[in-house]
Design an enzyme around this catalytic site. Structure first.
Site, short mmCIF file in Angstrom:
data_model
loop_
_atom_site.label_atom_id
_atom_site.label_comp_id
_atom_site.label_asym_id
_atom_site.label_seq_id
_atom_site.Cartn_x
_atom_site.Cartn_y
_atom_site.Cartn_z
N CYS A 50 0.82 -1.21 0.00
CA CYS A 50 0.00 0.00 0.00
C CYS A 50 0.85 1.26 0.00
CB CYS A 50 -0.92 0.01 1.22
SG CYS A 50 -2.07 -1.36 1.29
N ARG A 126 -7.88 -4.48 -2.87
CA ARG A 126 -7.47 -3.31 -3.64
C ARG A 126 -8.49 -3.05 -4.75
NH1 ARG A 126 -2.48 -2.63 -1.60
NH2 ARG A 126 -1.41 -4.53 -0.95
#
Length: 222
Positions: A50, A126
């Site tokens: 991330c 995601r």
């Protein structure tokens, strides 16, 4: 008929919600009327993949803005965690995150948007939503937690959606670098015999080219 509680689908309005972000309260999609939006979720703050994504999104910020597109992040962490993570990114990557990050620590919005997959754990996957200036969802992408996203593909998708919607055309595979058509675009196929005949006449006049009445293409300059 769509069942209540199901995540929004392509072509539907993004649900109206008020959220807390690192840049204050936001009302979606109203606060971004007239803008394209890339809303993306990530499994959690202070996670390596991330972190690389956030740096990449920020580094592409000017390219997104050139496309009249705003970025919004989201995870199941609170604003304070987001703020500390932003500080960490600035200290170690020397990049300042300037787009808002939604705090969704109870997971209410993530669940509403279908960003949580119970089979992959309790955090968000995601997910990417590309939303047009009228607040309509035009594209979604879902990646598992262990695979980072490709920024160039997200930018390409925004460009392709803008070209397709503004010109009433479609874009071929790998556009604008299609192996056969290059950066040309595809016309929607005729829906009746008369339209097919008109399409053939247009091809004869050089307005576009056709492989057949249902497969016609042109350059955007024409």
């Amino acid at each position: 008929m769509k069942q209540s509680g199901c995540p929004p689908l392509l072509g539907e309005q993004f649900p109206t919600v008020e959220v807390e972000t690192t840049l204050g309260k936001k009302k979606l999609p109203d606060d971004y009327a007239g803008k394209w939006v890339v809303l993306f979720s990530h499994p959690g703050d202070f996670t390596p993949v991330c972190t690389t994504e956030f740096v990449a999104f920020q580094n592409k910020m000017e390219e997104f803005k050139a496309l009249n597109t705003e970025l919004i992040g989201l995870s199941l962490d609170d604003v304070f965690a987001h703020m500390k993570w932003i500080e960490w990114i600035r200290d170690y990557f020397h990049v300042s995150i300037t787009f808002p990050i939604i705090a969704d620590q109870l997971g209410k919005l993530a669940t509403q948007l279908g960003m949580v997959s119970p089979e992959l754990g309790s955090s968000t996957v995601r997910t990417v939503f590309i939303i047009n200036p009228k607040g309509v969802i035009l594209l979604t992408m879902n990646y598992p937690p262990m695979v980072g996203r490709n920024m160039e593909e997200i930018l390409r998708a925004v460009r392709a959606l803008q070209v397709a919607t503004e010109n009433n055309v479609a874009t071929p595979v790998n556009w604008p670098n299609n192996e056969y058509l290059g950066d040309q675009v595809i016309l929607p196929p005729p829906r009746n015999v008369m339209a097919a005949q008109q399409r053939a006449e247009g091809a004869n006049q050089g307005e576009y080219q056709c492989l057949d009445w249902w497969f016609c293409y042109k350059s955007l300059e024409k």
